[in-house]
Scaffold this motif. Structure first.
Motif, PDB file in Angstrom:
ATOM      1  N   LEU A   1       1.133  -1.175  -0.152  1.00 37.54           N
ATOM      2  CA  LEU A   1      -0.108  -0.237  -0.026  1.00 37.54           C
ATOM      3  C   LEU A   1       0.631   1.392  -0.239  1.00 37.54           C
ATOM      4  O   LEU A   1       0.368   2.232   0.148  1.00 37.54           O
ATOM      5  N   ALA A   2       2.211   1.433   0.230  1.00 39.05           N
ATOM      6  CA  ALA A   2       3.383   2.308   0.224  1.00 39.05           C
ATOM      7  C   ALA A   2       3.579   2.728  -0.706  1.00 39.05           C
ATOM      8  O   ALA A   2       3.324   2.526  -2.176  1.00 39.05           O
ATOM      9  N   PRO A   3       3.089   4.507  -0.943  1.00 37.69           N
ATOM     10  CA  PRO A   3       2.901   4.933  -2.370  1.00 37.69           C
ATOM     11  C   PRO A   3       4.353   5.124  -3.284  1.00 37.69           C
ATOM     12  O   PRO A   3       4.237   5.242  -4.602  1.00 37.69           O
ATOM     13  N   TYR A   4       4.969   4.134  -2.678  1.00 43.12           N
ATOM     14  CA  TYR A   4       6.907   4.176  -2.619  1.00 43.12           C
ATOM     15  C   TYR A   4       6.943   2.696  -3.852  1.00 43.12           C
ATOM     16  O   TYR A   4       7.759   1.569  -4.286  1.00 43.12           O
ATOM     17  N   LEU A   5       5.735   2.349  -3.732  1.00 41.60           N
ATOM     18  CA  LEU A   5       5.784   0.638  -4.279  1.00 41.60           C
ATOM     19  C   LEU A   5       4.832   0.250  -5.338  1.00 41.60           C
ATOM     20  O   LEU A   5       3.978   1.325  -4.630  1.00 41.60           O
ATOM     21  N   PRO A   6       4.786  -0.845  -6.133  1.00 42.65           N
ATOM     22  CA  PRO A   6       3.856  -0.382  -7.166  1.00 42.65           C
ATOM     23  C   PRO A   6       1.995  -0.776  -7.022  1.00 42.65           C
ATOM     24  O   PRO A   6       1.616  -1.251  -6.028  1.00 42.65           O
TER      25      PRO A   6
ATOM     26  N   ARG B   1      10.412   9.712   4.084  1.00 46.19           N
ATOM     27  CA  ARG B   1      10.948  10.781   4.345  1.00 46.19           C
ATOM     28  C   ARG B   1      10.306  12.177   3.777  1.00 46.19           C
ATOM     29  O   ARG B   1       9.411  13.022   3.770  1.00 46.19           O
ATOM     30  N   ASP B   2      10.374  11.917   2.560  1.00 41.91           N
ATOM     31  CA  ASP B   2       9.854  12.531   1.408  1.00 41.91           C
ATOM     32  C   ASP B   2       8.430  12.867   0.939  1.00 41.91           C
ATOM     33  O   ASP B   2       6.961  14.176   1.781  1.00 41.91           O
ATOM     34  N   LEU B   3       8.079  11.182   1.984  1.00 38.89           N
ATOM     35  CA  LEU B   3       6.780  11.071   1.482  1.00 38.89           C
ATOM     36  C   LEU B   3       5.489  11.277   2.654  1.00 38.89           C
ATOM     37  O   LEU B   3       5.005  12.244   2.846  1.00 38.89           O
ATOM     38  N   LEU B   4       6.640  11.783   3.636  1.00 39.36           N
ATOM     39  CA  LEU B   4       5.869  12.109   5.360  1.00 39.36           C
ATOM     40  C   LEU B   4       5.640  13.317   5.356  1.00 39.36           C
ATOM     41  O   LEU B   4       5.178  13.857   5.735  1.00 39.36           O
ATOM     42  N   TYR B   5       6.549  14.306   4.383  1.00 33.58           N
ATOM     43  CA  TYR B   5       7.307  15.327   4.063  1.00 33.58           C
ATOM     44  C   TYR B   5       5.602  16.692   3.714  1.00 33.58           C
ATOM     45  O   TYR B   5       5.110  16.853   3.923  1.00 33.58           O
ATOM     46  N   ILE B   6       5.725  15.387   2.414  1.00 31.88           N
ATOM     47  CA  ILE B   6       4.653  16.166   1.524  1.00 31.88           C
ATOM     48  C   ILE B   6       3.464  15.765   1.714  1.00 31.88           C
ATOM     49  O   ILE B   6       2.070  16.569   1.882  1.00 31.88           O
ATOM     50  N   THR B   7       2.909  14.735   2.627  1.00 27.91           N
ATOM     51  CA  THR B   7       1.153  14.430   3.468  1.00 27.91           C
ATOM     52  C   THR B   7       1.195  15.261   3.732  1.00 27.91           C
ATOM     53  O   THR B   7       0.173  15.937   4.569  1.00 27.91           O
ATOM     54  N   ALA B   8       2.361  15.144   5.641  1.00 33.52           N
ATOM     55  CA  ALA B   8       2.103  17.037   6.373  1.00 33.52           C
ATOM     56  C   ALA B   8       1.852  17.884   5.676  1.00 33.52           C
ATOM     57  O   ALA B   8       1.437  19.078   6.073  1.00 33.52           O
ATOM     58  N   TRP B   9       2.867  18.079   4.627  1.00 30.37           N
ATOM     59  CA  TRP B   9       2.174  19.673   3.733  1.00 30.37           C
ATOM     60  C   TRP B   9       1.137  19.757   3.585  1.00 30.37           C
ATOM     61  O   TRP B   9       0.538  21.516   3.834  1.00 30.37           O
ATOM     62  N   LYS B  10       0.426  18.926   2.915  1.00 27.95           N
ATOM     63  CA  LYS B  10      -0.667  19.272   2.063  1.00 27.95           C
ATOM     64  C   LYS B  10      -1.981  18.851   3.622  1.00 27.95           C
ATOM     65  O   LYS B  10      -2.785  20.018   3.084  1.00 27.95           O
ATOM     66  N   SER B  11      -1.396  17.915   4.476  1.00 25.45           N
ATOM     67  CA  SER B  11      -2.485  18.493   5.356  1.00 25.45           C
ATOM     68  C   SER B  11      -2.412  19.839   6.145  1.00 25.45           C
ATOM     69  O   SER B  11      -3.687  20.314   6.222  1.00 25.45           O
ATOM     70  N   ALA B  12      -1.661  19.970   6.146  1.00 26.63           N
ATOM     71  CA  ALA B  12      -1.592  21.785   6.448  1.00 26.63           C
ATOM     72  C   ALA B  12      -2.330  22.728   6.161  1.00 26.63           C
ATOM     73  O   ALA B  12      -2.617  23.747   5.997  1.00 26.63           O
ATOM     74  N   ARG B  13      -1.780  22.925   4.784  1.00 26.44           N
ATOM     75  CA  ARG B  13      -2.048  23.685   3.471  1.00 26.44           C
ATOM     76  C   ARG B  13      -2.972  23.238   3.442  1.00 26.44           C
ATOM     77  O   ARG B  13      -4.315  24.531   3.155  1.00 26.44           O
ATOM     78  N   PHE B  14      -4.138  22.591   2.733  1.00 29.13           N
ATOM     79  CA  PHE B  14      -5.273  22.888   2.534  1.00 29.13           C
ATOM     80  C   PHE B  14      -6.513  21.478   3.692  1.00 29.13           C
ATOM     81  O   PHE B  14      -7.662  20.957   3.072  1.00 29.13           O
TER      82      PHE B  14
ATOM     83  N   PRO C   1      17.085  24.784  -4.060  1.00 23.25           N
ATOM     84  CA  PRO C   1      16.555  24.125  -4.644  1.00 23.25           C
ATOM     85  C   PRO C   1      16.860  22.645  -4.937  1.00 23.25           C
ATOM     86  O   PRO C   1      15.541  21.828  -5.633  1.00 23.25           O
ATOM     87  N   SER C   2      17.925  21.887  -4.251  1.00 22.28           N
ATOM     88  CA  SER C   2      17.643  20.673  -4.278  1.00 22.28           C
ATOM     89  C   SER C   2      17.054  19.732  -4.071  1.00 22.28           C
ATOM     90  O   SER C   2      16.690  18.779  -3.789  1.00 22.28           O
ATOM     91  N   THR C   3      16.063  20.157  -2.593  1.00 24.92           N
ATOM     92  CA  THR C   3      15.948  19.945  -2.085  1.00 24.92           C
ATOM     93  C   THR C   3      14.621  20.242  -2.289  1.00 24.92           C
ATOM     94  O   THR C   3      13.824  18.587  -1.913  1.00 24.92           O
ATOM     95  N   LEU C   4      14.129  20.834  -2.631  1.00 26.44           N
ATOM     96  CA  LEU C   4      12.441  20.628  -3.646  1.00 26.44           C
ATOM     97  C   LEU C   4      13.045  19.916  -4.935  1.00 26.44           C
ATOM     98  O   LEU C   4      11.661  18.666  -5.392  1.00 26.44           O
ATOM     99  N   ASP C   5      13.643  20.202  -5.746  1.00 24.71           N
ATOM    100  CA  ASP C   5      13.711  18.947  -6.826  1.00 24.71           C
ATOM    101  C   ASP C   5      13.683  17.298  -5.764  1.00 24.71           C
ATOM    102  O   ASP C   5      12.884  16.863  -6.814  1.00 24.71           O
ATOM    103  N   ARG C   6      14.399  17.181  -4.825  1.00 23.63           N
ATOM    104  CA  ARG C   6      14.474  16.394  -4.951  1.00 23.63           C
ATOM    105  C   ARG C   6      12.595  15.150  -4.337  1.00 23.63           C
ATOM    106  O   ARG C   6      13.132  14.496  -4.593  1.00 23.63           O
ATOM    107  N   ARG C   7      11.919  16.240  -3.573  1.00 19.96           N
ATOM    108  CA  ARG C   7      10.584  16.187  -3.304  1.00 19.96           C
ATOM    109  C   ARG C   7      10.272  15.781  -4.074  1.00 19.96           C
ATOM    110  O   ARG C   7       9.383  15.091  -4.090  1.00 19.96           O
ATOM    111  N   ILE C   8      10.313  16.819  -5.450  1.00 21.90           N
ATOM    112  CA  ILE C   8       9.301  16.411  -6.911  1.00 21.90           C
ATOM    113  C   ILE C   8       9.564  15.202  -7.087  1.00 21.90           C
ATOM    114  O   ILE C   8       8.622  14.641  -7.925  1.00 21.90           O
ATOM    115  N   ALA C   9      10.838  14.789  -7.186  1.00 20.20           N
ATOM    116  CA  ALA C   9      11.644  13.838  -8.436  1.00 20.20           C
ATOM    117  C   ALA C   9      10.692  12.144  -7.142  1.00 20.20           C
ATOM    118  O   ALA C   9      10.330  11.674  -7.741  1.00 20.20           O
ATOM    119  N   SER C  10      10.265  12.419  -5.875  1.00 19.30           N
ATOM    120  CA  SER C  10       9.615  11.094  -5.133  1.00 19.30           C
ATOM    121  C   SER C  10       8.229  11.044  -5.470  1.00 19.30           C
ATOM    122  O   SER C  10       7.946  10.177  -5.791  1.00 19.30           O
TER     123      SER C  10
END
Length: 351
Positions: free
Chosen positions: A4-9, A41-54, A108-117
């Motif tokens: 069920l993890a988003p980084y797995l098929p 790590r990136d999934l945790l960050y992205i999930t927390a950001w969207k929850s806090a933002r929207f 910028p490298s941090t933003l690029d890595r999170r978007i790449a994930s």
């Protein structure tokens, strides 16, 4: 890790449960452990950001509006943003959760890595990503240019030969000293190894067949950041570094399993492998014992120090790269350029 993890098929109706499990296992085995940790790590960050933002959970596929908001929120300094700014509020929530360090614009490298994930998560779910749309792509490019800054060195100072000798002088006669001496010398002399490469070494990766006759030890790395499994060339260790490694293997009683291991307070060698963070602690400890500031260098200083010393000694860059396993000539050239410009006679024109 689960399917069920988003980084797995994602589950596919075309596959049986057995094949789906095999596909998931293939993704895990075929993805470097460091990448899987970065995904988490990136999934945790992205999930927390969207929850806090929207105040919403992630969507699959995600919307272009959310992707644009993510870029905009991470493309500016929020220190002077008004209190009602949603980006500021989200950033403060992330800081409270220790997922973000400050309100300053991330690298910028941090933003690029999170978007790449995030892109990778969509690919693994066989979905189109909002980051592939023309407007989002253009916004990402503009954000990268607007926040452009010189890349920060991974180590404050390179651990050149003279610094390494100071660290080695602190290694006396205990098992811990023998381990640290071997670890530091292998990490430096074999081409400047990364932490994960050092901690991933097994006893069977070290060949001592030629040591008694030639004083040479051969090392086989399973994989590196720039090479894949089965394609990493063998590395050579000679002289004092080879002797230090052989001595550690004998003193530590390392017959099989992890090459470098934790040592108890009673100076007993444990069975498990060292963690990458332990390498950081070892370097910091040896710097302190040598009378240098703990933040003088990081473990990456072994890598940058090897290349810097190669440049100082006049070793051809191609020869150094055969050990460092740099994939990019331009990346390795940076260390040589720093030495070359310091020795350039034109720098002394004023006298």
């Amino acid at each position: 890790m689960t399917a069920l993890a988003p980084y797995l098929p994602a589950p596919s109706p075309a596959l049986s449960a057995e094949d789906q499990e095999a596909l998931t296992d293939l993704y895990v085995r075929g993805t470097p452990a460091n990448t899987l940790r970065a995904y988490e790590r990136d999934l945790l960050y992205i999930t927390a950001w969207k929850s806090a933002r929207f105040d919403l959970a992630l969507r699959w596929p995600e919307t272009e509006a959310t992707a644009l908001a993510f870029i905009l929120d991470h493309a500016r300094d929020l220190n002077d943003a008004p209190h009602e700014d949603r980006a500021l509020q989200a950033a403060e929530a992330l800081i409270a959760q220790r997922l973000r360090k400050s309100l300053s614009c991330p690298a910028p490298s941090t933003l690029d890595r999170r978007i790449a994930s995030w892109l990778a998560f969509h690919r693994m779910k066989n979905l189109s990503s909002p980051f592939d749309s023309p407007q989002v792509k253009q916004a990402r490019a503009k954000a990268r240019r607007a926040a452009a800054r010189p890349p920060a060195p991974k180590s404050a100072h390179p651990i050149t030969r003279d610094v390494l000798e100071q660290l080695l002088d602190t290694c006396r006669g205990s098992r811990r000293d023998c381990r640290d001496r071997a670890l530091l010398m292998l990490g430096w002399a074999s081409g400047g190894r990364r932490r994960s490469e050092i901690t991933g070494l097994m006893r069977e990766d070290v060949s001592l067949k030629e040591f008694e006759k030639t004083g040479v030890v051969w090392i086989s790395l399973l994989e590196t950041k720039t090479t894949t499994k089965g394609e990493t060339p063998r590395l050579v260790l000679k002289g004092r570094a080879a002797q230090a490694l052989v001595h550690w293997i004998e003193v530590g009683g390392i017959e099989d399993g992890p090459l470098f291991r934790p040592i108890s307070k009673a100076d007993n060698v444990l069975k498990r492998r060292l963690s990458p963070d332990a390498i950081y602690q070892i370097v910091k400890h040896r710097l302190r014992l040598a009378g240098l500031p703990e933040d003088f260098a990081s473990p990456h200083g072994l890598r940058s120090g090897f290349l810097t010393q190669a440049a100082l000694d006049g070793a051809p860059i191609q020869a150094a790269m055969r050990l460092s396993l740099h994939r990019s000539m331009a990346q390795a050239q940076k260390y040589y350029d720093d030495v070359d410009i310091a020795e350039n006679p034109a720098a002394d024109l004023l006298g």
